[in-house]
Motif scaffolding. Structure first.
Motif, PDB file in Angstrom:
ATOM      1  N   LEU A  54      99.027  57.947  49.174  1.00  0.00           N
ATOM      2  CA  LEU A  54      97.886  57.017  48.873  1.00  0.00           C
ATOM      3  C   LEU A  54      98.122  56.547  47.406  1.00  0.00           C
ATOM      4  O   LEU A  54      99.037  57.280  46.594  1.00  0.00           O
ATOM      5  CB  LEU A  54      96.441  57.298  49.363  1.00  0.00           C
ATOM      6  N   GLN A  55      97.406  55.655  46.722  1.00  0.00           N
ATOM      7  CA  GLN A  55      97.447  55.294  45.583  1.00  0.00           C
ATOM      8  C   GLN A  55      96.753  56.275  44.719  1.00  0.00           C
ATOM      9  O   GLN A  55      95.968  57.004  45.001  1.00  0.00           O
ATOM     10  CB  GLN A  55      96.660  53.761  45.108  1.00  0.00           C
ATOM     11  N   ALA A  56      97.375  56.634  43.573  1.00  0.00           N
ATOM     12  CA  ALA A  56      96.848  57.692  42.427  1.00  0.00           C
ATOM     13  C   ALA A  56      95.340  57.576  42.300  1.00  0.00           C
ATOM     14  O   ALA A  56      94.579  58.520  41.987  1.00  0.00           O
ATOM     15  CB  ALA A  56      97.488  57.880  41.223  1.00  0.00           C
ATOM     16  N   ASP A  57      94.777  56.441  42.160  1.00  0.00           N
ATOM     17  CA  ASP A  57      93.432  56.055  41.928  1.00  0.00           C
ATOM     18  C   ASP A  57      92.375  55.921  43.325  1.00  0.00           C
ATOM     19  O   ASP A  57      91.349  55.232  43.267  1.00  0.00           O
ATOM     20  CB  ASP A  57      93.197  54.776  41.134  1.00  0.00           C
ATOM     21  N   SER A  58      92.991  56.462  44.197  1.00  0.00           N
ATOM     22  CA  SER A  58      92.105  56.132  45.484  1.00  0.00           C
ATOM     23  C   SER A  58      91.262  57.158  45.757  1.00  0.00           C
ATOM     24  O   SER A  58      90.379  57.003  46.835  1.00  0.00           O
ATOM     25  CB  SER A  58      93.228  56.400  46.722  1.00  0.00           C
ATOM     26  N   HIS A  59      91.018  58.117  44.739  1.00  0.00           N
ATOM     27  CA  HIS A  59      89.996  59.243  45.072  1.00  0.00           C
ATOM     28  C   HIS A  59      88.988  59.590  43.736  1.00  0.00           C
ATOM     29  O   HIS A  59      89.565  59.237  42.454  1.00  0.00           O
ATOM     30  CB  HIS A  59      90.494  60.484  45.764  1.00  0.00           C
ATOM     31  N   SER A  60      87.689  59.708  43.914  1.00  0.00           N
ATOM     32  CA  SER A  60      86.836  60.080  42.895  1.00  0.00           C
ATOM     33  C   SER A  60      87.076  61.354  42.157  1.00  0.00           C
ATOM     34  O   SER A  60      87.693  62.329  43.299  1.00  0.00           O
ATOM     35  CB  SER A  60      85.472  59.852  43.301  1.00  0.00           C
ATOM     36  N   LEU A  61      86.393  61.777  41.150  1.00  0.00           N
ATOM     37  CA  LEU A  61      86.614  63.205  40.640  1.00  0.00           C
ATOM     38  C   LEU A  61      85.692  64.115  41.380  1.00  0.00           C
ATOM     39  O   LEU A  61      86.215  65.097  41.730  1.00  0.00           O
ATOM     40  CB  LEU A  61      86.054  63.349  39.030  1.00  0.00           C
ATOM     41  N   GLU A  62      84.856  63.707  41.874  1.00  0.00           N
ATOM     42  CA  GLU A  62      84.010  64.637  43.178  1.00  0.00           C
ATOM     43  C   GLU A  62      84.868  64.903  44.342  1.00  0.00           C
ATOM     44  O   GLU A  62      84.773  66.087  44.707  1.00  0.00           O
ATOM     45  CB  GLU A  62      82.751  63.768  43.404  1.00  0.00           C
TER      46      GLU A  62
ATOM     47  N   LYS B 149      88.680  63.539  34.077  1.00  0.00           N
ATOM     48  CA  LYS B 149      88.101  64.404  33.512  1.00  0.00           C
ATOM     49  C   LYS B 149      88.052  63.804  32.028  1.00  0.00           C
ATOM     50  O   LYS B 149      86.658  64.132  31.333  1.00  0.00           O
ATOM     51  CB  LYS B 149      88.944  65.770  33.255  1.00  0.00           C
ATOM     52  N   LYS B 150      88.894  63.161  31.382  1.00  0.00           N
ATOM     53  CA  LYS B 150      88.806  62.701  30.196  1.00  0.00           C
ATOM     54  C   LYS B 150      87.729  61.562  29.987  1.00  0.00           C
ATOM     55  O   LYS B 150      86.845  61.480  29.143  1.00  0.00           O
ATOM     56  CB  LYS B 150      90.124  62.027  29.629  1.00  0.00           C
TER      57      LYS B 150
ATOM     58  N   TYR C 242      97.659  65.465  39.562  1.00  0.00           N
ATOM     59  CA  TYR C 242      97.592  65.862  38.197  1.00  0.00           C
ATOM     60  C   TYR C 242      97.106  64.956  37.223  1.00  0.00           C
ATOM     61  O   TYR C 242      96.158  64.901  36.522  1.00  0.00           O
ATOM     62  CB  TYR C 242      98.944  66.628  37.694  1.00  0.00           C
ATOM     63  N   TYR C 243      97.830  63.560  37.317  1.00  0.00           N
ATOM     64  CA  TYR C 243      97.650  62.489  36.590  1.00  0.00           C
ATOM     65  C   TYR C 243      96.164  62.094  36.841  1.00  0.00           C
ATOM     66  O   TYR C 243      95.262  61.741  35.686  1.00  0.00           O
ATOM     67  CB  TYR C 243      98.523  61.460  36.974  1.00  0.00           C
ATOM     68  N   ARG C 244      95.741  62.197  38.071  1.00  0.00           N
ATOM     69  CA  ARG C 244      94.362  61.454  38.434  1.00  0.00           C
ATOM     70  C   ARG C 244      93.144  62.467  37.904  1.00  0.00           C
ATOM     71  O   ARG C 244      92.181  61.977  37.387  1.00  0.00           O
ATOM     72  CB  ARG C 244      94.075  61.242  39.982  1.00  0.00           C
TER      73      ARG C 244
END
Length: 533
Positions: free
Chosen positions: A481-489, A524-525, A517-519
């Motif tokens: 999937l896309q790297a931005d497809s999931h939240s930190l939670e 976190k930042k 790792y990237y996501r």
């Protein structure tokens, strides 16, 4: 002599002081012992009741000697942000470094006053004083309590200073207690985390899947008695893994190189079972075959009264006499028993020998049902799916929503039922991805009726719906999937399931390890930046 008017005024001020202290004390402990609310109210009432304005509490950093404004009233965020002090820097820094009170009579003219937070052009036209007191307790200075005060305030200066001394002492004691509590809590949390990690590593070593508190408690008890020769009674519902725990006890003991033999106490004629356990004539039974090792009695409540008496004699004498023989054979065997019944009730009902009960009930270990360890279900599903896919050369995966459906189910047959259900699910799956609807449909055919409130039927699938959640992977990869497809939670939740294994978590989330790792670092930042604002 003091006039009546002066006396009345002093009484009014005392009432205000009592009001301030009462409000502070009433709000102590509202923030899990951190006292944020109480300290903010204190600064607010200092200003509103006594004209002690721009009150601030400056606390020393934990990692260096500098200090910053942590609590304030009547100050803008920009002013608070400028409130950073090194030891002996300005009035605040001097109080911090030397732990004594400083009163600046006119801060517009005082060279020691830095005017860093409240600049001189922001001061009122009337002459303004600055009072700074050390916040200390038990020979340690934590910070500074400071405020502005109109030089010609209607209230006596010594009364204000007396009140501020009381408040600074109170704050010092609160911070000292909070710091000690935090330190003790941190020690306990570290110890608990180390214990949990140790138990988790042991559970992995023994092949026990899961990390829930009830399971780790059972593993801890197992570790405690593994090297002893004490008889162990495993308690729990059918399908909770009693045989696996019995084998684990044997593997973790000093008898690991010796025989481990299981005897089922149900489903066999009494005479046949007696011959098998105790032996007959020249034929040794399972007790003798297990000599030096471990004999596991599965469902001990199934023994007849006669068999119970014979087994009790074996435990009392550490020897066995075969059926039809008078010669006793010495034994060195560890007895592990298991039952899903309440043996104490069996004893009261006269169905189980009380002396044998107390011989067996030396070390009881309760194995939790799957309902008590629902958080382990995703990990169990991943474990079983890997085995089932490998055995059947399939690559069937479950969506996160499908796993959530499994966590709602009651599982009366526990882990055994879950494994059999997954085998059936894989056998009937037409594709490689199983969703919550397919899981619900198959679960609805189970013998245990479904309660609609605890096991709700999923919403109907709409064509416009996009795939949801992550999947529990088998032994094959699927498109990422896309790297931005999931939240930190969601990422942290998945990492918890995988015990910190980022490669496995990436697979479960449908990401590459690099994407994970990237996501994770990016989120976190972003969270850290948001918390600073």
């Amino acid at each position: 002599m003091m006039s009546k008017q002066t006396t009345a005024a002093r009484h009014d001020w005392r009432a205000q002081e009592m009001l301030l202290l009462q409000q502070v004390i009433q709000n102590l402990g509202k923030d899990d012992g951190a006292h944020h609310t109480a300290l903010k109210i204190m600064l607010q009432l200092m200003s509103e009741l006594f004209g002690l304005n721009q009150g601030r509490i400056v606390l020393q950093h934990t990692d260096d000697e500098n200090a910053s404004i942590i609590y304030s009233y009547g100050m803008s965020p920009e002013q608070v942000a400028r409130g950073f002090y090194a030891p002996n820097e300005g009035i605040t820094g001097a109080v911090l470094a030397n732990s004594y009170m400083i009163v600046a009579d006119d801060i517009s003219e005082d060279p020691l006053f830095l005017a860093r937070t409240v600049q001189r052009h922001e001061l009122p036209d009337e002459k303004t004083m600055f009072i700074a007191l050390p916040i200390a307790a038990h020979n340690r200075t934590f910070g500074v309590l400071a405020c502005h005060r109109a030089r010609f305030s209607p209230r006596a200066l010594h009364d204000d200073i007396s009140l501020l001394r009381i408040l600074a002492t109170l704050v010092g004691q609160l911070l000292f207690i909070h710091e000690n509590n935090e330190a003790r809590t941190q020690v306990l949390q570290t110890q608990n985390q180390k214990l949990k990690q140790t138990l988790q590593s042991h559970s992995r070593r023994y092949g026990i899947v899961g990390s829930s508190a009830p399971l780790l408690k059972a593993v801890s008890e197992l570790e405690r008695v593994a090297h002893s020769n004490a008889n162990v009674l495993l308690l729990g519902e059918r399908g909770t893994g009693k045989e696996m725990f019995a084998r684990t006890l044997h593997t973790a003991s000093r008898r690991v190189g010796q025989p481990f033999i299981k005897v089922s106490c149900t489903g066999m004629a009494e005479e046949t079972l007696s011959r098998e356990i105790f032996g007959i004539d020249e034929t040794p039974g399972l007790l003798e075959q297990a000599d030096g090792g471990t004999l596991f009695f599965d469902e001990i409540a199934g023994l007849t009264p006669g068999q119970q008496v014979r087994l009790l004699r074996v435990l009392q004498e550490n020897a066995v006499t075969r059926i039809g023989s008078r010669k006793a054979v010495n034994l060195n065997v560890r007895i592990i028993t298991a039952t899903e019944h309440d043996l104490a009730e069996q004893v009261e009902a006269g169905r189980f020998d009380s002396d044998l009960y107390y011989r067996l009930f030396v070390v009881p270990i309760y194995l939790p049902s799957l309902r008590e360890r629902r958080s382990d279900i995703p990990e169990l599903v991943a474990y079983f799916l890997h085995q089932i896919n490998r055995d059947n050369r399939r690559n069937v995966n479950l969506t996160a929503e499908a796993v959530a459906q499994l966590q709602h189910y009651s599982w009366p047959g526990n882990i055994y039922q879950l494994e059999q259900f997954l085998r059936q699910l894989v056998a009937e799956a037409e594709g490689n991805l199983v969703d919550e609807h397919q899981v619900w449909n198959l679960l609805s055919t189970q013998s245990d009726p479904i309660n609609s409130t605890t096991f709700p039927k999923p919403e109907p699938v709409r064509k416009a719906d996009k795939p949801k959640g992550f999947t529990i992977q088998g032994n094959q990869a699927r498109p990422y999937l896309q790297a931005d497809s999931h939240s930190l939670e969601k990422i942290e939740e998945t990492l918890a399931y995988c015990r910190g294994n980022k490669t496995q978590a990436a697979q479960m989330l449908g990401l590459s390890t690099r994407q994970l790792y990237y996501r994770l670092e990016k989120l976190k930042k972003e969270k850290a930046q948001a918390e600073k604002q």
